[in-house]
Design an enzyme around this catalytic site. Structure first.
Site, PDB file in Angstrom:
ATOM      1  N   LYS A 190     -23.949 -50.219   6.436  1.00 34.81           N
ATOM      2  CA  LYS A 190     -22.653 -50.102   7.122  1.00 34.81           C
ATOM      3  C   LYS A 190     -22.607 -48.818   7.951  1.00 34.81           C
ATOM      4  O   LYS A 190     -23.426 -47.908   7.744  1.00 34.81           O
ATOM      5  CB  LYS A 190     -21.529 -50.095   6.078  1.00 34.81           C
ATOM      6  CG  LYS A 190     -21.584 -48.906   5.120  1.00 34.81           C
ATOM      7  CD  LYS A 190     -20.585 -49.093   3.982  1.00 34.81           C
ATOM      8  CE  LYS A 190     -20.557 -47.889   3.055  1.00 34.81           C
ATOM      9  NZ  LYS A 190     -19.716 -48.147   1.866  1.00 34.81           N
ATOM     10  N   MET A 223     -14.918 -27.967  21.035  1.00 35.54           N
ATOM     11  CA  MET A 223     -15.210 -29.390  21.151  1.00 35.54           C
ATOM     12  C   MET A 223     -16.674 -29.640  21.529  1.00 35.54           C
ATOM     13  O   MET A 223     -17.322 -30.537  21.001  1.00 35.54           O
ATOM     14  CB  MET A 223     -14.299 -30.033  22.211  1.00 35.54           C
ATOM     15  CG  MET A 223     -14.504 -31.534  22.333  1.00 35.54           C
ATOM     16  SD  MET A 223     -13.514 -32.274  23.627  1.00 35.54           S
ATOM     17  CE  MET A 223     -11.877 -32.117  22.935  1.00 35.54           C
ATOM     18  N   TYR A 251     -12.193 -19.112  21.034  1.00 37.49           N
ATOM     19  CA  TYR A 251     -10.751 -19.376  20.979  1.00 37.49           C
ATOM     20  C   TYR A 251     -10.069 -18.569  19.878  1.00 37.49           C
ATOM     21  O   TYR A 251     -10.585 -18.498  18.752  1.00 37.49           O
ATOM     22  CB  TYR A 251     -10.490 -20.859  20.715  1.00 37.49           C
ATOM     23  CG  TYR A 251     -10.699 -21.758  21.916  1.00 37.49           C
ATOM     24  CD1 TYR A 251     -10.051 -21.501  23.118  1.00 37.49           C
ATOM     25  CD2 TYR A 251     -11.518 -22.872  21.829  1.00 37.49           C
ATOM     26  CE1 TYR A 251     -10.228 -22.336  24.214  1.00 37.49           C
ATOM     27  CE2 TYR A 251     -11.695 -23.721  22.914  1.00 37.49           C
ATOM     28  CZ  TYR A 251     -11.049 -23.446  24.107  1.00 37.49           C
ATOM     29  OH  TYR A 251     -11.221 -24.268  25.174  1.00 37.49           O
ATOM     30  N   ARG A 280      -8.571 -49.844  -4.829  1.00 39.84           N
ATOM     31  CA  ARG A 280      -8.896 -49.817  -3.420  1.00 39.84           C
ATOM     32  C   ARG A 280      -9.219 -51.249  -3.033  1.00 39.84           C
ATOM     33  O   ARG A 280      -8.334 -52.092  -3.028  1.00 39.84           O
ATOM     34  CB  ARG A 280     -10.062 -48.833  -3.186  1.00 39.84           C
ATOM     35  CG  ARG A 280     -10.231 -48.403  -1.749  1.00 39.84           C
ATOM     36  CD  ARG A 280     -11.512 -47.609  -1.517  1.00 39.84           C
ATOM     37  NE  ARG A 280     -12.719 -48.395  -1.762  1.00 39.84           N
ATOM     38  CZ  ARG A 280     -13.949 -47.980  -1.474  1.00 39.84           C
ATOM     39  NH1 ARG A 280     -14.151 -46.777  -0.954  1.00 39.84           N
ATOM     40  NH2 ARG A 280     -14.989 -48.755  -1.716  1.00 39.84           N
TER      41      ARG A 280
HETATM   42  C1  LIG Z   1     -20.530 -48.071   0.734  1.00 39.84           C
HETATM   43  C2  LIG Z   1     -20.584 -49.011  -0.390  1.00 39.84           C
HETATM   44  C3  LIG Z   1     -21.725 -49.075  -1.195  1.00 39.84           C
HETATM   45  C4  LIG Z   1     -22.860 -48.082  -1.064  1.00 39.84           C
HETATM   46  O1  LIG Z   1     -22.461 -46.909  -1.711  1.00 39.84           O
HETATM   47  P1  LIG Z   1     -23.401 -45.618  -1.727  1.00 39.84           P
HETATM   48  O2  LIG Z   1     -22.762 -44.686  -2.668  1.00 39.84           O
HETATM   49  O3  LIG Z   1     -23.408 -45.144  -0.336  1.00 39.84           O
HETATM   50  O4  LIG Z   1     -24.735 -46.084  -2.171  1.00 39.84           O
HETATM   51  C5  LIG Z   1     -21.779 -50.037  -2.199  1.00 39.84           C
HETATM   52  N1  LIG Z   1     -20.748 -50.888  -2.385  1.00 39.84           N
HETATM   53  C6  LIG Z   1     -19.625 -50.847  -1.649  1.00 39.84           C
HETATM   54  C7  LIG Z   1     -18.535 -51.810  -1.941  1.00 39.84           C
HETATM   55  C8  LIG Z   1     -19.500 -49.906  -0.633  1.00 39.84           C
HETATM   56  O5  LIG Z   1     -18.381 -49.858   0.089  1.00 39.84           O
END
Ligand SMILES: *Cc1c(COP(=O)(O)O)cnc(C)c1O
Length: 385
Positions: free
Chosen positions: A49, A319, A271, A143
């Site tokens: 992801k 930035m 800044y 969640r």
């Molecule tokens: C991101 C995610 C993972 C991977 O988790 P890591 O700690 O990055 O290995 C696994 N399961 C779900 C549901 C996730 O959202």
């Protein structure tokens, strides 16, 4: 040829010059994958992801599949399409989608989907195609995943949809909220809830072959959470939230010094004049800032490596740029290492995370689009014969 085409045709080629660059060493991903595949009791799903945690989803996916992972995981279906487009045939699971996602396309492209509730189940079941689903239970972090209060109903409804041939429930999944702290009893409660969720699914007549709860931290610290598969993302890219393993960070961020100036002691920098030089020194300008993913909150703490020596970032990170107290003159164009694996004294992503009050994940996924990326392939072992 039109006038516009002629103008384009005569443009000189732009030669590659020194510029901010993110180098990604896939050999590190390969090593991390092998270590994690070795630890996992069952299969290893490579979670790619967020563009493979900023390392390139396709590159990480291909590397992981070649070194011990057997499956791929993504959040949205949109992240799955490019993997299939590129010809990757491994099973893919997508677990975070709006209720009106393109479930028909998921079936057509052979992508498994997680179902976190009754409305999602109904939407998936109604969409054309035969859908492979993983029922997703909330293992205790409020969640994503189904509220345990509806789990029994979700399993029974899914079983009826299965009997009608609309879905096939191939998996049950959960996710632990405190796995980075193996001693936290939230983990035991999560494991218990997950075991309960599997029992309920079986009692409803479901036969989920894939049962998966562990992400990187639990893969490394808690075999009781492994079940038939571990889903790892962070670990592939060298991040170990449990701080128990020796993983290799693939990223190195470098940039050229674009300006050097000599200043007196007491010179205000940047800044808000947040910094004043203590003594006469040389300041170097580096063309990377918070738009490139270096958090402004690291101002006043961060360091970079210049000519083998750590030097402080001074004043506020802007930035597009930051200023380094070089201590001495360096040449224009000299390379500064912002972070890397750490083997040559350079700061690591973990240090940048600490300086910024965040976690490594946020640093590696935040590197901006204008930083040039260079990916180093895994070297093939040459036969000695
Ligand atoms: C991101 C995610 C993972 C991977 O988790 P890591 O700690 O990055 O290995 C696994 N399961 C779900 C549901 C996730 O959202």
């Amino acid at each position: 040829m039109t006038a516009a085409e002629r103008r384009v045709a005569v443009l000189p080629r732009i030669a590659p010059r020194s510029r901010p660059r993110l180098t990604i060493d896939l050999a590190a991903v390969a090593r991390n994958t092998r270590l994690l595949a070795d630890r996992a009791a069952g299969e290893l799903m490579a979670v790619v992801k967020a563009d493979g945690f900023g390392h390139g989803a396709l590159d990480v996916a291909r590397t992981a599949l070649a070194h011990g992972a057997t499956r791929l995981g993504v959040t949205s279906l949109e992240e799955a399409w490019p993997l299939r487009d590129a010809g990757l045939a491994a099973p893919i699971l997508s677990w975070l989608n709006p209720v009106d996602a393109d479930w028909a396309a998921a079936a057509a492209w052979d992508v498994d989907v997680a179902v976190p509730g009754l409305q999602h189940l109904a939407a998936v079941a109604e969409a054309p195609g035969r859908h492979r689903v993983h029922l997703h239970v909330d293992a205790g972090m409020a969640r994503d995943g189904a509220d345990p209060a509806i789990w029994t109903q979700l399993c029974r409804t899914a079983r009826r949809a299965e009997q009608r041939g609309e879905v096939e429930v191939v998996g049950v999944m959960g996710h632990l909220g405190c796995a980075d702290d193996p001693g936290d009893d939230c983990n035991a409660r999560g494991r218990t809830r997950f075991a309960w969720a599997i029992e309920i699914a079986r009692a409803a007549g479901l036969r989920p072959r894939e049962r998966h709860l562990a992400a990187t931290a639990a893969t490394l610290t808690d075999p009781r959470a492994h079940h038939t598969m571990c889903r790892v993302g962070a670990g592939l890219v060298g991040i170990d939230p449990s701080h128990t393993a020796d993983l290799c960070p693939p990223m190195t961020l470098t940039a050229p010094v674009t300006q050097v100036r000599r200043v007196r002691g007491g010179t205000p920098v940047g800044y808000g004049h947040a910094h004043r030089t203590a003594t006469a020194t040389y300041l170097g300008l580096v063309p990377l800032g918070y738009a490139d993913g270096l958090p402004r909150t690291a101002s006043g703490r961060a360091e970079v490596l210049v000519r083998g020596v750590r030097r402080p970032v001074v004043g506020r990170i802007s930035m597009d740029q930051l200023v380094v107290d070089l201590g001495r003159a360096v040449d224009l164009g000299e390379t500064v290492t912002v972070f890397g694996p750490g083997g040559h004294g350079e700061p690591t992503v973990a240090e940048w995370a600490r300086w910024s009050g965040t976690i490594e994940h946020e640093i590696v996924t935040g590197i901006g689009a204008r930083v040039e990326r260079r990916t180093l392939a895994v070297p093939h072992l040459r036969s000695l014969a």
